[in-house]
Every structure is written in C-alpha cells, then in structure tokens.
Design a protein around this motif. Structure first.
Motif, PDB file in Angstrom:
ATOM      1  N   ILE A  13       0.844  -1.203   0.000  1.00 24.69           N
ATOM      2  CA  ILE A  13       0.000   0.000   0.000  1.00 24.69           C
ATOM      3  C   ILE A  13       0.876   1.249   0.000  1.00 24.69           C
ATOM      4  CG2 ILE A  13      -1.701   1.314   1.324  1.00 24.69           C
ATOM      5  CD1 ILE A  13      -2.798  -1.356   2.351  1.00 24.69           C
ATOM      6  N   LYS A  14       1.940   1.240   0.802  1.00 24.89           N
ATOM      7  CA  LYS A  14       2.860   2.386   0.852  1.00 24.89           C
ATOM      8  C   LYS A  14       3.457   2.660  -0.522  1.00 24.89           C
ATOM      9  CE  LYS A  14       7.047   3.961   3.322  1.00 24.89           C
ATOM     10  NZ  LYS A  14       8.003   4.084   2.231  1.00 24.89           N
ATOM     11  N   GLU A  15       3.847   1.607  -1.219  1.00 29.74           N
ATOM     12  CA  GLU A  15       4.459   1.754  -2.539  1.00 29.74           C
ATOM     13  C   GLU A  15       3.463   2.278  -3.571  1.00 29.74           C
ATOM     14  OE1 GLU A  15       7.436   1.713  -5.364  1.00 29.74           O
ATOM     15  OE2 GLU A  15       7.638   1.325  -3.206  1.00 29.74           O
ATOM     16  N   LYS A  16       2.233   1.810  -3.488  1.00 35.56           N
ATOM     17  CA  LYS A  16       1.231   2.155  -4.502  1.00 35.56           C
ATOM     18  C   LYS A  16       0.466   3.430  -4.178  1.00 35.56           C
ATOM     19  CE  LYS A  16      -2.757   0.246  -7.005  1.00 35.56           C
ATOM     20  NZ  LYS A  16      -3.664  -0.926  -7.156  1.00 35.56           N
ATOM     21  N   ASN A  17       0.063   3.595  -2.904  1.00 31.86           N
ATOM     22  CA  ASN A  17      -0.843   4.681  -2.530  1.00 31.86           C
ATOM     23  C   ASN A  17      -0.261   5.687  -1.537  1.00 31.86           C
ATOM     24  OD1 ASN A  17      -2.954   1.982  -2.662  1.00 31.86           O
ATOM     25  ND2 ASN A  17      -3.315   3.716  -4.037  1.00 31.86           N
ATOM     26  N   GLY A  18       0.944   5.424  -1.051  1.00 29.62           N
ATOM     27  CA  GLY A  18       1.564   6.370  -0.136  1.00 29.62           C
ATOM     28  C   GLY A  18       1.480   5.937   1.318  1.00 29.62           C
ATOM     29  N   ILE A  19       2.307   6.578   2.149  1.00 32.63           N
ATOM     30  CA  ILE A  19       2.439   6.177   3.541  1.00 32.63           C
ATOM     31  C   ILE A  19       1.162   6.418   4.344  1.00 32.63           C
ATOM     32  CG2 ILE A  19       3.431   8.402   4.223  1.00 32.63           C
ATOM     33  CD1 ILE A  19       4.271   4.906   5.668  1.00 32.63           C
ATOM     34  N   GLU A  20       0.424   7.474   4.054  1.00 37.05           N
ATOM     35  CA  GLU A  20      -0.784   7.757   4.837  1.00 37.05           C
ATOM     36  C   GLU A  20      -1.817   6.651   4.665  1.00 37.05           C
ATOM     37  OE1 GLU A  20      -2.272  11.671   4.210  1.00 37.05           O
ATOM     38  OE2 GLU A  20      -0.454  12.653   4.980  1.00 37.05           O
ATOM     39  N   LYS A  21      -1.988   6.149   3.464  1.00 38.86           N
ATOM     40  CA  LYS A  21      -2.924   5.043   3.231  1.00 38.86           C
ATOM     41  C   LYS A  21      -2.432   3.762   3.903  1.00 38.86           C
ATOM     42  CE  LYS A  21      -6.260   6.871   0.824  1.00 38.86           C
ATOM     43  NZ  LYS A  21      -7.655   6.882   1.349  1.00 38.86           N
ATOM     44  N   ALA A  22      -1.119   3.551   3.889  1.00 39.42           N
ATOM     45  CA  ALA A  22      -0.562   2.369   4.553  1.00 39.42           C
ATOM     46  C   ALA A  22      -0.817   2.432   6.055  1.00 39.42           C
ATOM     47  CB  ALA A  22       0.932   2.266   4.260  1.00 39.42           C
ATOM     48  N   CYS A  23      -0.623   3.618   6.637  1.00 44.12           N
ATOM     49  CA  CYS A  23      -0.885   3.785   8.068  1.00 44.12           C
ATOM     50  C   CYS A  23      -2.369   3.627   8.382  1.00 44.12           C
ATOM     51  CB  CYS A  23      -0.390   5.149   8.540  1.00 44.12           C
ATOM     52  SG  CYS A  23       1.407   5.298   8.599  1.00 44.12           S
ATOM     53  N   GLU A  24      -3.203   4.109   7.472  1.00 41.97           N
ATOM     54  CA  GLU A  24      -4.657   3.958   7.648  1.00 41.97           C
ATOM     55  C   GLU A  24      -5.029   2.483   7.717  1.00 41.97           C
ATOM     56  OE1 GLU A  24      -8.364   4.773   4.706  1.00 41.97           O
ATOM     57  OE2 GLU A  24      -7.103   6.528   5.092  1.00 41.97           O
ATOM     58  N   TYR A  25      -4.455   1.676   6.842  1.00 42.85           N
ATOM     59  CA  TYR A  25      -4.685   0.229   6.861  1.00 42.85           C
ATOM     60  C   TYR A  25      -4.215  -0.381   8.186  1.00 42.85           C
ATOM     61  CZ  TYR A  25      -2.807  -4.519   6.451  1.00 42.85           C
ATOM     62  OH  TYR A  25      -2.439  -5.825   6.711  1.00 42.85           O
ATOM     63  N   PHE A  26      -3.008  -0.039   8.587  1.00 40.32           N
ATOM     64  CA  PHE A  26      -2.398  -0.631   9.778  1.00 40.32           C
ATOM     65  C   PHE A  26      -3.141  -0.223  11.056  1.00 40.32           C
ATOM     66  CE2 PHE A  26       1.600  -0.654  12.611  1.00 40.32           C
ATOM     67  CZ  PHE A  26       1.357  -1.965  13.009  1.00 40.32           C
ATOM     68  N   TYR A  27      -3.517   1.046  11.135  1.00 38.28           N
ATOM     69  CA  TYR A  27      -4.215   1.544  12.326  1.00 38.28           C
ATOM     70  C   TYR A  27      -5.615   0.942  12.426  1.00 38.28           C
ATOM     71  CZ  TYR A  27      -5.724   4.869  15.922  1.00 38.28           C
ATOM     72  OH  TYR A  27      -6.191   5.437  17.077  1.00 38.28           O
ATOM     73  N   ASP A  28      -6.306   0.875  11.292  1.00 41.77           N
ATOM     74  CA  ASP A  28      -7.659   0.303  11.300  1.00 41.77           C
ATOM     75  C   ASP A  28      -7.611  -1.168  11.702  1.00 41.77           C
ATOM     76  OD1 ASP A  28     -10.581   0.570  10.599  1.00 41.77           O
ATOM     77  OD2 ASP A  28     -10.017  -1.055   9.248  1.00 41.77           O
ATOM     78  N   LEU A  29      -6.639  -1.920  11.189  1.00 39.85           N
ATOM     79  CA  LEU A  29      -6.482  -3.321  11.572  1.00 39.85           C
ATOM     80  C   LEU A  29      -6.248  -3.446  13.078  1.00 39.85           C
ATOM     81  CD1 LEU A  29      -6.065  -6.353  10.852  1.00 39.85           C
ATOM     82  CD2 LEU A  29      -3.637  -5.800  10.542  1.00 39.85           C
TER      83      LEU A  29
END
Length: 513
Positions: A105-121
């Motif tokens: 996700i970080k590679e494709k959509n950026g770090i904020e989206k990756a953090c959003e995934y990780f935090y929501d999980l």
C-alpha cells in the motif's frame, strides 16, 4: 446461553469484513474456530448477520467470545481477556502478511494510506482499545498564545519514579521471564498471563533505523491520535547519543506524516520504561510543536540550519533545515555539549560523581522537505528540598501529578491519573456545599481526599461556589494552573531574566549566537 456455532459464523463474517480474511481460507478458519469452541459441526441455520459489517469496534463480539468461553469452561472470568485476545489473534493476518500488505500500500498509494490500513487493523482486531480510550477525559487549556492539552487517563496506572529507576539496575543475567519486558519483539503472539498482557493480536511493521532493526506498533491505550511506538528489536536501555538523531531522522523519512521523539533516558525525566530503547510518535502535533520561536539565532558552523529558542514553558530550541546531514550534525553537537555542561548559578550540574544528570529529548518531524528537530533540555538532579527532582513537579503539585514528566507531557499533553476523575468531582461537591468541609477529617491518612487536603483548603479560602458547575470549573482552573507550573518546574533555564541569560550563555558555548 450463547450459541457457539453461530458465534463462529459471526466471527468469520467480521474477519472477512475487517481483518482481511481471504475467502479461500474461510473453511479452514471455520474448522479452527469450531475446534476452539468445542463444536463438532458448523451452524446450519439462516441468520441475518449484515449488522456485523457496520461495527466500528469489535466490542460486541469480544464480549460474546468471553461469555461463551466462561459458560463452557474454556476460560475463567479472571482470564477472559486472555482468551478473547487469543481468538482475535487467530483471526488476524500473520505478521508477515501485515508487513507485505503495508509495504504494498505504501508503494502504490503512499504512507498515509498504509498507516490507515495498519491503524484500522489494530483497532478492528482489538489491539488498540478504542472504546476504552474514548472514556478518557480530555480538555484544552488556553494560556494566552500557548495552550496545553490535559487528559485524565482512566486506563493507565500511576507509576513511582523509584520503581522505574530500579529497572535500569537489572542485569541481563537476572532475566527471569520471557519476554524480558512489555516492549520486546518477542511479545508478538505471546499468550500472556495475569501479570503480562496477552499479545496474540499485536501486529508490527519492521523498518531500519540508524542501521539497526526496529519495529513500530500502535499504543493499545493511546494518548493521542495514531499514537505509534517505535521499538528496538534488541532489549537494551534507553540512551541519548549521536545515533538517536540518526534514528529519528530515519523514522520521519519513512513516516513523513508522523512526528517522533525520545524520552530523556534518565530516571525522573525519562518516562516510565527505561530498560528498552523506544520512541513515541504519531500523527498528532503537540502544543509545543505549535509554539513559535521567541528568539531567532544562528550558528556560523551550520548556516543552512535555522535555530531559535521556542516560546515554551520549559527549555527548548528548534532546528530547521532541508539539509539532513547539517541538522543531524548540529543536533549531535548540542547533545554532546549539554551532556557535560554545568552552571551552578542556575543549579545545573552535569554530574554528581559518576552519576549523569543532563539529558534531553529530541523530537523530530517533517514540514514538506524540511526537517524540524525540537530539543528539550532536561536535568534529573535532586536535593534535600526537592528529593523527587529539582526540575520535576514540586511537592505542592504531587496531589495532581507525581510521576516523572516524560516526553509527551514535556510537549504539552498532560496525562493525569484516573483517580482524579472521582476525586475532582468530590472536591467540587465540597466547594459548592453539597458535601461538608472538615479539614481534620480530610487530614486522616485513610481519607480518600487526604492527598488534596491543602488544595481544598486553599480553594475554600477563596470562597464557596454557588453551584456544582462553577465549583467544577474552579477545580479545573486549579488543575490547569498546576500543569502549567509543573512545566515551569521542569525548565532547566527558567523563563525569567536570570534563566534566559543562562540559556543564551549555554547556547553560546555551542556556537549559537
């Protein structure tokens, strides 16, 4: 009685909606859960489970899992949380999969989206306790152009500075438990006990900081939004040195959307965990971050770095530059200079014998392509007058806050003990005559409000209030003032003429004019 077979289907529905359970793994996971719940065959009825997909938090299912387990002898009431954590750990993706997904996700959509995934999980698998966090009391105290954030944290027990300091004396050969502490990498998947929280549902992201292996996780009882902890893979004590600066810069290069800071690494001023190197970070900008520069300065050695004294309660300088190497080396020079600096005119002594007293907290963030490092100067020396610390909360404020003033509070977010919720309400009742005022009764050691007896006396002397609301506001105003005064206590260079002249003198010794 809770239907175990139906509970399995609810959990599968939830895991597919929020925990990224692949449909290819559904049958496998169903059989795993049936075995855990001592069922021999799946649910065959028709039940509308669409409500599961609308859940913001897993509390409903956590409670059902725990009640079912108790009803069927799978756990005890005392260990209910250990059991539900185990089940939600089973339902969560494996650590390797979480890292793979995060990085993709970080590679494709950026770090904020990756953090959003990780935090929501982390919320949805019940590691981040969102419901418990929402019960905390929080308010903002506006003090002219500055402000403080004050929270009464209902999930965090008070810790004694002397007990925290003892952890540093434990030698590796004395380790008697696994994992060695609550922060160790070995907590990932750990079953827990009544004295060590279960961690089957924790998930972490691996990264390199300062050329070392580190990992990040969110705090289960966060003090602010997306409260992240960066932790060394190795169990070794906190320290502040040149490698600390390298590590926080690496962090903000990886997480430019987050700030990161280190506690000062010494008892009294170093936070509640000193025996495992870690940093505190996250999405939230602290009150200190928004404080302006009150005195701009410069260093001829680093002309590409802006520097100034921050208009803040305690002693802070701010470095700003797009040049990573320059700001890193500047910060290292300041760390080295402060470690050995003494000025008896303002009670600053770098050492007593072989015992170090000077340390600091570097706090790093990015603004676009510019690095910003705030450096909070700390000293943990004690005296006969101030046995808990000269630059610590003074004794008259210990009824509100006695714990060490660590990184988060030094930046303006006060974490006050949960006992205050009830105590402050009881004090307000006295101030508006809902309850009788009796100083002798309050002075008895077993009185619940004994620790506040002098505070209550001082407020009573100002006069009674007409109703509970005004009495409550009077109590809050008192707490606000205490928090401000505590930060003033922690300032190694006081905000008066003598203190600021001493501050400028020290900065001059660092080449800052």
């Amino acid at each position: 009685m809770i239907d175990g077979k139906l509970l399995v289907e609810k959990l599968l529905k939830y895991a597919k909606a929020f925990l990224h359970l692949n449909e290819r793994d559904e049958i496998y996971m169903r059989n795993i859960l049936l075995r855990e719940f001592k069922q021999v065959e799946p649910y065959e009825g028709q039940e509308d489970l669409s409500f599961i997909e609308k859940l913001d938090v897993p509390d409903l299912l956590v409670n059902e899992v725990e009640e079912y387990a108790i009803e069927n002898g799978l756990t005890t009431d005392l260990e209910r949380n250990l059991y539900s954590t185990y089940i939600f750990g089973l339902l969560s993706p494996l650590p390797s999969k979480v890292n793979e997904t995060f990085n993709a996700i970080k590679e494709k959509n950026g770090i904020e989206k990756a953090c959003e995934y990780f935090y929501d999980l982390s919320i949805k698998n019940n590691y981040v306790q969102k419901t418990a966090i929402s019960r905390n009391m929080l308010w903002v105290y506006q003090d002219g152009d500055r402000y403080l954030e004050i929270t009464i944290n209902l999930s965090k027990p008070e810790k004694d500075n002397k007990e925290i300091a003892k952890l540093l004396t434990v030698k590796p050969t004395q380790k008697a438990k696994y994992p060695a502490c609550f922060l160790c990498k070995e907590n990932e998947g750990f079953q827990g006990s009544l004295t060590h929280p279960a961690r089957e549902n924790i998930r972490t992201i691996s990264l390199k900081m300062g050329g070392e292996d580190w990992f990040v996780q969110y705090s289960p009882y966060a003090y602010y939004n997306e409260h992240m902890i960066a932790i060394s893979n190795d169990h070794h004590p906190m320290h502040i040195a040149s490698d600390t600066v390298e590590k926080v810069l690496d962090f903000v290069d990886f997480f430019p959307n987050y700030m990161i800071g280190s506690n000062a690494a010494l008892p009294i001023i170093g936070g509640s965990i000193l025996n495992h190197e870690h940093f505190q970070g996250g999405e939230h900008l602290m009150p200190m971050h928004k404080a302006p520069i009150k005195k701009a300065m410069q260093n001829a050695k680093y002309p590409q770095v802006k520097v100034g004294i921050v208009d803040w309660y305690n002693s802070v300088i701010r470095l700003q530059s797009k040049d990573r190497d320059a700001i890193k080396n500047f910060a290292i020079d300041v760390i080295n200079a402060w470690e050995k600096y003494s000025d008896e005119s303002v009670d600053i002594y770098a050492k007593t014998g072989d015992t170090r007293h000077n340390s600091l907290s570097p706090v790093c963030r990015k603004q676009g392509d510019e690095y910003v490092i705030d450096m909070i100067f700390r000293n943990n020396r004690t005296s006969d007058e101030y046995p808990d610390g000269i630059f610590h909360a003074h004794p008259e404020y210990h009824n509100i806050k006695k714990e060490g003033i660590g990184l988060i509070e030094a930046m303006g977010l006060f974490i006050l003990p949960g006992r205050l919720k009830k105590q402050l309400s009881m004090i307000a009742d006295i101030l508006c005559k809902n309850e009788k005022y009796d100083y002798e009764e309050l002075s008895k050691p077993d009185n619940y409000l004994n620790v506040h007896k002098d505070m209550i006396k001082a407020l009573i002397e100002q006069g009674y209030e007409k109703d509970f609301a005004s009495a409550e506001q009077k109590v809050v105003d008192y707490v606000n003032n205490v928090c401000k005064n505590i930060l003033d206590n922690t300032a190694v260079f006081k905000n008066d003429q003598k203190g600021q002249q001493a501050f400028v003198k020290f900065l001059g010794a660092c080449g800052i004019e």
